[in-house]
Design a protein around this motif. Structure first.
Motif, short mmCIF file in Angstrom:
data_model
loop_
_atom_site.label_atom_id
_atom_site.label_comp_id
_atom_site.label_asym_id
_atom_site.label_seq_id
_atom_site.Cartn_x
_atom_site.Cartn_y
_atom_site.Cartn_z
N PHE A 47 1.02 -0.29 1.33
CA PHE A 47 -0.30 -0.06 1.94
C PHE A 47 -0.48 1.42 2.26
O PHE A 47 -1.52 2.01 1.95
CB PHE A 47 -0.44 -0.88 3.23
CG PHE A 47 -1.11 -2.20 3.03
CD1 PHE A 47 -2.36 -2.28 2.43
CD2 PHE A 47 -0.52 -3.37 3.46
CE1 PHE A 47 -2.99 -3.50 2.26
CE2 PHE A 47 -1.14 -4.60 3.29
CZ PHE A 47 -2.37 -4.66 2.69
N ASP A 58 -8.10 2.35 5.21
CA ASP A 58 -7.84 0.90 5.20
C ASP A 58 -6.34 0.58 5.05
O ASP A 58 -5.84 -0.35 5.67
CB ASP A 58 -8.58 0.21 4.06
CG ASP A 58 -10.07 0.39 4.16
OD1 ASP A 58 -10.49 1.50 4.54
OD2 ASP A 58 -10.81 -0.54 3.85
N GLY A 59 -5.68 1.38 4.22
CA GLY A 59 -4.27 1.12 3.98
C GLY A 59 -3.45 1.24 5.25
O GLY A 59 -2.68 0.35 5.60
N SER A 62 -4.27 -1.53 7.78
CA SER A 62 -3.69 -2.84 7.43
C SER A 62 -2.25 -2.97 7.91
O SER A 62 -1.79 -4.07 8.25
CB SER A 62 -3.73 -3.04 5.92
OG SER A 62 -5.05 -2.96 5.47
N PHE A 65 -1.81 -4.63 11.20
CA PHE A 65 -1.95 -6.09 11.16
C PHE A 65 -0.67 -6.74 10.65
O PHE A 65 -0.20 -7.73 11.19
CB PHE A 65 -3.15 -6.48 10.29
CG PHE A 65 -4.46 -6.17 10.93
CD1 PHE A 65 -5.06 -7.10 11.76
CD2 PHE A 65 -5.08 -4.95 10.73
CE1 PHE A 65 -6.26 -6.82 12.37
CE2 PHE A 65 -6.28 -4.66 11.35
CZ PHE A 65 -6.87 -5.59 12.17
N VAL A 66 -0.10 -6.14 9.60
CA VAL A 66 1.14 -6.70 9.05
C VAL A 66 2.25 -6.62 10.10
O VAL A 66 3.04 -7.56 10.26
CB VAL A 66 1.54 -5.98 7.75
CG1 VAL A 66 2.83 -6.54 7.21
CG2 VAL A 66 0.44 -6.10 6.72
#
Lengths: 101, 490
Positions: A47, A58-59, A62, A65-66
């Motif tokens: 990401f 965005d990467g 993210s 969240f992961v």
């Protein structure tokens, strides 16, 4: 030679493959669980590298969240492993053969 | 670039009201348990029922004014969530399935003692997760929904932790499930690298406007996403966990666990392949068709050799996953057949596991077919209900299962997958055999040993209702089919 995001993504792919291989060959639940974590961190690296290469935030976002999901999985996973360990005094998945047919 | 103020105007709480209600309801259930320490589960049951009804009400309100919602308000939260008929129908199915599962599995909740509040809260939370999964058009959002739903299910599988079987089921489900989640999110990361977006609709836009010279990373990413989701619906060859989990987890919860994950993951899979990657159809369609064919054959053949009803239902679930995947192949309109199939199958599944829980005990893990011997004499109502549900799953004409199968087969045939339909019909024929075997055991054989079968008043009525619905939808499927057709149009 400069290290481009492509190299990072290759590294991430290798890490992911190592994690997947570990799941398949190791028999200790804790080690298997660590392999899952390795896979998730390989995802994070992908990401970040992709986000950097594309110039998109965005990467990086993210990844948070992961990370949160990985933390939640640790909580549940360790609890399940402890419960199994109390029943069987072993964290080997080979012991888990009560259900079959 | 979107500014913060624009993001703020984009928030539409109504769009995710059912999920908010479920999450708050889960907190409410836990608070009631902590504050009032109820000895019996009555107050918690009412609270759960009320929460589910409220969530259903919000979804229904949105459904009724759906046609008036302009396209500009269809994608709230920065285009993460989609407001459409399909998402609302998925919510209807999930909420009904959740309610039925709690009603038919109530024996288990009574036995769980103080742990019942946790179990109810987890069910509500996982329903919220799978609903979010079904309404998201953003892949990270989809992942979050998947995880909220799945992590709650891992705990539910092991909630009767004193039983070694329950632990074992939880551990297997957790380890394999978290690997599948990791595979899915890696696929997401790769599609992000390939298209420069995490939004399914933007990915589609990118793919229609650009010609990819080297789509390798993107194809691998898409394949991994499909693998991750087919794992959750227990399609072959990623089905190994299903029989063990269905057998080891407490019977009162298995119906919910199986049904909810299927609804969420199938709708998400449809959104991914048919909304996000229709341009790459030539690449993914053969893969999905292969998984479907393998699931149908493996599921039907292995179900036929099982001696445990729950393992049989698990393998038949593998076959059903194959049938539903067949419907996914027929493009964007295939959702009508897929939804109808999901609705009737999950209903039958929850009903069938309700019967299993009533016959073999809500927290046990053994449910041999021989336990059902003579059930026709001992518990005629249960036996007739179970027979109806099994025949519905088998797809006998005049049951809803037949209409569902016919629908997806017809769609797949028109989409040019004739060979797959032939495989599917053959698998259905094999499937008839093992469903009939249980029915024959129930009505033709003498009862063996003790009679443990017992079913509460509410559960009995609910199960009877599910059986009646199965037959009624087989004779008069038009209203529900029209509803599904409407959903596509909206």
């Amino acid at each position: 030679m400069t290290v481009t995001p492509g190299w990072y993504m290759t590294l991430a792919a290798v890490l992911f493959a190592i994690g997947l291989l570990g799941i398949l060959v190791r028999r200790n639940a804790l080690i298997m669980f660590m392999c899952v974590e390795l896979m998730l961190n390989a995802v994070n690296l992908t990401f970040v590298a992709a986000g950097r290469a594309l110039g998109l935030i965005d990467g990086q976002v993210s990844v948070f969240f992961v990370l949160v999901v990985a933390a939640a999985e640790v909580v549940i996973g360790l609890a399940i492993i402890v419960a199994v360990f109390r029943q069987r005094s072993s964290a080997s998945v080979d012991e888990l053969s009560g259900l079959s047919g | 670039m979107m500014t913060l103020a624009q993001l703020g105007s984009d928030v539409s709480w109504m769009a995710i009201a059912p999920e908010l209600v479920l999450a708050l309801g889960a907190a409410l259930v836990l608070l009631i348990d902590v504050q009032f320490k109820p000895k019996t589960g009555g107050s918690l049951a009412w609270t759960t029922g009320f929460v589910l009804a409220a969530a259903f009400g919000f979804a229904l309100a949105q459904w009724l004014r759906l046609a008036d919602i302009p396209i500009s308000e269809r994608f709230p939260f920065g285009r993460m969530v989609i407001v459409d008929g399909t998402g609302l129908l998925a919510r209807f199915v999930l909420l009904v399935v959740t309610g039925l599962a709690v009603a038919t599995g109530w024996r288990l909740f009574e036995r769980l003692g103080r742990r019942r509040a946790e179990a109810l809260a987890l069910i509500l939370l996982s329903a919220a997760g799978f609903q979010l999964m079904a309404v998201s058009v953003h892949l990270v959002m989809m992942f979050m929904g998947l995880e909220v739903g799945s992590i709650a299910l891992y705990v539910l599988a092991g909630i009767t932790r004193e039983r070694a079987d329950s632990d074992e089921a939880a551990m297997k489900y957790f380890l394999l499930g978290s690997v599948a989640s990791a595979v899915f999110i890696y696929g997401v990361a790769l599609t992000f690298a390939g298209t420069g977006s995490l939004n399914i609709l933007e990915q589609n836009q990118f793919l229609t406007q650009n010609i990819l010279l080297a789509p390798g990373v993107l194809l691998v990413g898409l394949a991994l996403c499909i693998i991750g989701l087919t794992f959750k619906v227990s399609a072959a060859p990623f089905h190994a966990w299903a029989p063990d989990v269905y057998q080891g987890a407490p019977a009162g919860l298995v119906g919910y666990m199986a049904a909810a994950a299927k609804v969420g993951a199938f709708i998400a899979l449809w959104r991914l392949v048919d909304l996000g990657f229709p341009t790459m159809r030539a690449s993914w369609a053969p893969v999905v068709a292969g998984i479907a064919a393998l699931s149908m054959v493996v599921g039907a053949v292995l179900a036929a050799v099982q001696s445990d009803v729950r393992r049989m239902l698990a393998y038949s679930g593998v076959a059903h996953a194959g049938f539903i995947l067949t419907g996914l192949l027929s493009g964007i309109d295939g959702i009508r057949g897929v939804w109808f199939y999901l609705a009737v199958y999950t209903l039958q599944l929850v009903g069938a596991f309700g019967v299993v829980a009533a016959v073999t005990g809500a927290s046990t893990s053994r449910s041999a077919i021989s336990d059902f011997a003579g059930l026709g004499r001992r518990q005629p109502v249960l036996a007739v209900v179970f027979s109806t549900l099994l025949l519905g799953m088998a797809g006998l004409p005049l049951t809803s299962g037949f209409i569902a199968k016919f629908g997806v087969f017809q769609d797949a045939w028109q989409a040019g997958f004739e060979w797959l339909v032939i495989v599917a019909v053959l698998a259905s024929v094999i499937a008839f055999f093992f469903y009939l075997r249980v029915i024959v055991t129930m009505f033709m054989e003498e009862p063996s040993g003790d009679d443990h079968a017992s079913v509460g008043v509410v559960a009995r009525w609910v199960l009877a209702l599910v059986a009646i619905v199965t037959v009624v939808l087989g004779i008069l499927p038009a209203p529900l089919l029209e509803l599904a057709g409407d959903a596509v149009a909206r």
